[in-house]
Design a protein around this motif. Structure first.
Motif, PDB file in Angstrom:
ATOM      1  N   LEU A 103       0.903  -1.670   0.124  1.00 21.33           N
ATOM      2  CA  LEU A 103      -0.169   0.139  -0.056  1.00 21.33           C
ATOM      3  C   LEU A 103       1.083   1.253  -0.435  1.00 21.33           C
ATOM      4  O   LEU A 103       0.457   2.227  -0.485  1.00 21.33           O
ATOM      5  CB  LEU A 103      -1.118  -0.189   1.006  1.00 21.33           C
ATOM      6  N   THR A 114      -4.869   6.315   2.257  1.00 19.68           N
ATOM      7  CA  THR A 114      -5.858   5.134   2.584  1.00 19.68           C
ATOM      8  C   THR A 114      -5.722   4.483   3.993  1.00 19.68           C
ATOM      9  O   THR A 114      -6.719   3.977   3.835  1.00 19.68           O
ATOM     10  CB  THR A 114      -4.636   4.415   1.601  1.00 19.68           C
ATOM     11  N   LEU A 118      -8.792   3.184   5.936  1.00 18.41           N
ATOM     12  CA  LEU A 118      -9.517   1.499   5.994  1.00 18.41           C
ATOM     13  C   LEU A 118      -9.473   1.016   7.205  1.00 18.41           C
ATOM     14  O   LEU A 118     -10.589   0.212   7.659  1.00 18.41           O
ATOM     15  CB  LEU A 118      -7.886   0.683   4.673  1.00 18.41           C
ATOM     16  N   LYS A 133     -11.404   8.536  -8.204  1.00 17.98           N
ATOM     17  CA  LYS A 133     -10.629   7.876  -9.586  1.00 17.98           C
ATOM     18  C   LYS A 133     -10.601   8.189 -10.914  1.00 17.98           C
ATOM     19  O   LYS A 133     -11.562   8.666 -10.647  1.00 17.98           O
ATOM     20  CB  LYS A 133     -10.746   6.062  -8.384  1.00 17.98           C
ATOM     21  N   ALA A 147     -16.665   5.522  -1.912  1.00 13.16           N
ATOM     22  CA  ALA A 147     -16.138   4.287  -1.652  1.00 13.16           C
ATOM     23  C   ALA A 147     -17.092   3.533  -0.369  1.00 13.16           C
ATOM     24  O   ALA A 147     -16.722   4.407   0.825  1.00 13.16           O
ATOM     25  CB  ALA A 147     -14.727   4.478  -1.001  1.00 13.16           C
ATOM     26  N   THR A 149     -16.608   0.058   0.095  1.00 16.15           N
ATOM     27  CA  THR A 149     -15.539  -1.318   0.125  1.00 16.15           C
ATOM     28  C   THR A 149     -14.178  -0.762   0.757  1.00 16.15           C
ATOM     29  O   THR A 149     -13.824  -0.549  -0.016  1.00 16.15           O
ATOM     30  CB  THR A 149     -15.385  -1.774  -1.151  1.00 16.15           C
ATOM     31  N   LYS A 150     -13.547  -2.223   1.111  1.00 18.96           N
ATOM     32  CA  LYS A 150     -11.731  -2.075   1.372  1.00 18.96           C
ATOM     33  C   LYS A 150     -11.056  -1.849   0.094  1.00 18.96           C
ATOM     34  O   LYS A 150     -10.270  -0.501  -0.235  1.00 18.96           O
ATOM     35  CB  LYS A 150     -11.213  -2.695   1.337  1.00 18.96           C
ATOM     36  N   GLU A 151     -11.660  -2.780  -1.085  1.00 22.89           N
ATOM     37  CA  GLU A 151     -11.662  -2.733  -2.699  1.00 22.89           C
ATOM     38  C   GLU A 151     -11.512  -1.418  -3.037  1.00 22.89           C
ATOM     39  O   GLU A 151     -11.185  -0.561  -4.000  1.00 22.89           O
ATOM     40  CB  GLU A 151     -11.806  -3.145  -3.362  1.00 22.89           C
ATOM     41  N   ASP A 152     -12.651  -0.605  -3.001  1.00 26.97           N
ATOM     42  CA  ASP A 152     -13.454   0.858  -3.130  1.00 26.97           C
ATOM     43  C   ASP A 152     -11.757   1.895  -2.791  1.00 26.97           C
ATOM     44  O   ASP A 152     -11.688   3.071  -3.693  1.00 26.97           O
ATOM     45  CB  ASP A 152     -14.459   1.448  -3.144  1.00 26.97           C
ATOM     46  N   ILE A 154      -9.487   1.427  -2.054  1.00 21.81           N
ATOM     47  CA  ILE A 154      -7.806   1.211  -2.357  1.00 21.81           C
ATOM     48  C   ILE A 154      -7.577   1.678  -4.453  1.00 21.81           C
ATOM     49  O   ILE A 154      -6.875   1.919  -4.272  1.00 21.81           O
ATOM     50  CB  ILE A 154      -7.047  -0.384  -2.445  1.00 21.81           C
ATOM     51  N   SER A 155      -8.727   1.509  -4.877  1.00 16.36           N
ATOM     52  CA  SER A 155      -9.199   2.401  -5.845  1.00 16.36           C
ATOM     53  C   SER A 155      -8.571   3.412  -6.095  1.00 16.36           C
ATOM     54  O   SER A 155      -8.218   4.033  -7.188  1.00 16.36           O
ATOM     55  CB  SER A 155     -10.486   1.519  -6.997  1.00 16.36           C
TER      56      SER A 155
END
Length: 430
Positions: A103, A114, A118, A133, A147, A149-152, A154-155
């Protein structure tokens, strides 16, 4: 404060003071405003649908483009804090980075924002975060979104050196249940704070506000200029990332044929690229995102640059709530923090001085050309003769950057400025 009765965002656009933050579109109760790219200027501007507009003037009241009372906001929001003329109010300052190495490596400046988001999501302190993004369908355009979710989250990592109307996503927050974090530049946070005053419903949905330290924002023409230098057609691009892959990172471009092209950050983010600064940004005094609960940015300190190739952030914590969340995230291993001083913050962000000291010279030149200037209600230092010279040079660069047929002349002009700077350093004693 100016009387807002009967005023709309059209007045701000006409006066050349729109900063493209998207706040007006995000809070308009009738959905009468849409942010669109003005291709000639390379920026976002709001377009008002008169058939939907009921002249409530909310768009004008929440707009940070024409007026933001920074002094009043600072006193009301952060009453029991220290104050620095360059960085604003503060409780504590830190150096830090994300604990996860991947990360930290893949984000712009250590991945601290980030990692912080998180942690807040994992602890259910927030139900989502307003972030941005690059759009998958339109790779050169940003996409503000919530965002969840975690993936959102990070994106949305890494810097975007292009206009971002982030606050259009306030529209979704107003319709959603839960509490949200907001991540934005100083102009986004200014618009948000003004919107919270006029929309109590919105204020109740905001858990905290994260600011990104900002020297200037670059128009879409800046990216086109860089692509032109690299010999890349914009239609051949599948994905673009302005930072990441170590620190200070690279401009990374993935082409439709699967190949990748990169350019080292210090080689492209230079005086030439900076010539494409959005004109309204040169009239902004807030580089520290002073109205954020905490502000984050690159730790551009010589001692950090000499040894760090992964990334380190510098943090200004202003509210006790966010300070406590930061410390909890540190205790639970999401991120690393090391206390530092406000002098180190200012030393790492030399453009703070450019924002506050030279602004008087830029205002003078702006008024000389018959243009409007915003009001921030701050006592600013008197500019020096050097400030006027720097402002004239920047205006000349911006003029040459405004037309593609003049870009060759821009290269020559910037080269001469750089050459003069080198000669000056050799002749004058340090």
């Amino acid at each position: 404060m100016r009387d807002s009765k009967g005023m709309t965002i059209e007045t701000v656009v006409k006066d050349g003071l729109c900063c493209g933050c998207g706040t007006c579109a995000g809070v308009c109760p009738n959905g009468a405003i849409e942010m669109k790219i003005n291709t000639r200027k390379g920026i976002y501007l709001p377009y008002l649908n008169r058939k939907k507009c009921n002249d409530c003037s909310l768009c004008y009241r929440v707009c940070p483009g024409w007026e933001v009372n920074l002094t009043d906001f600072n006193k009301k929001l952060f009453p029991n804090t220290n104050y620095d003329p360059l960085a604003g109010c503060y409780l504590q300052c830190y150096l830090g980075y994300a604990n996860k190495q991947d990360l930290r490596y893949n984000c712009a400046s250590g991945g601290l924002i980030t990692a912080f988001l998180l942690y807040a999501l994992a602890e259910r302190l927030i139900d989502g975060a307003l972030v941005s993004k690059m759009d998958e369908k339109h790779p050169l355009e940003p996409k503000p979104f919530i965002a969840r979710t975690k993936e959102d989250i990070i994106s949305a990592a890494r810097s975007k050196y292009c206009p971002v109307p982030a606050n259009i996503a306030l529209r979704e927050i107003l319709k959603s249940e839960g509490r949200f974090a907001i991540v934005g530049l100083p102009c986004h946070l200014q618009g948000l704070r003004k919107a919270e005053v006029s929309c109590p419903k919105l204020s109740k949905k905001i858990a905290f506000r994260i600011g990104i330290l900002c020297a200037r924002n670059i128009s879409f023409q800046g990216t086109l200029y860089q692509l032109n230098r690299m010999g890349i057609e914009k239609d051949s691009i599948k994905e673009i990332s302005y930072r990441g892959n170590g620190w200070p990172g690279n401009l990374s471009i993935r082409l439709n044929d699967g190949s990748n092209v990169t350019e080292y950050y210090p080689r492209y983010y230079n005086n030439r690229f900076g010539s494409f600064v959005i004109p309204r940004c040169t009239l902004c005094v807030d580089g520290a995102a002073e109205l954020a609960d905490a502000s984050f940015g690159d730790a551009w300190l010589p001692e950090i640059k000499a040894k760090d190739q992964i990334g380190t952030s510098i943090v200004i914590a202003r509210s006790n709530d966010v300070l406590n969340i930061l410390l909890s995230a540190y205790e639970k291993g999401f991120l690393e923090l090391e206390p530092t001083g406000i002098n180190e913050v200012n030393r790492s962000q030399q453009y703070f001085t450019w924002k506050k000291r030279e602004i008087g010279a830029r205002y003078f030149l702006n008024k000389l050309m018959g243009r409007k200037t915003p009001e921030y209600f701050l006592a600013l230092p008197k500019p020096s003769m050097g400030d006027y010279i720097h402002s004239l040079l920047l205006s000349s660069q911006m003029f040459l950057a405004s037309c593609r047929s003049w870009w060759k002349a821009l290269d020559i002009f910037c080269y001469l400025i750089e050459l003069a700077g080198k000669l000056k350093n050799k002749v004058l004693p340090k």
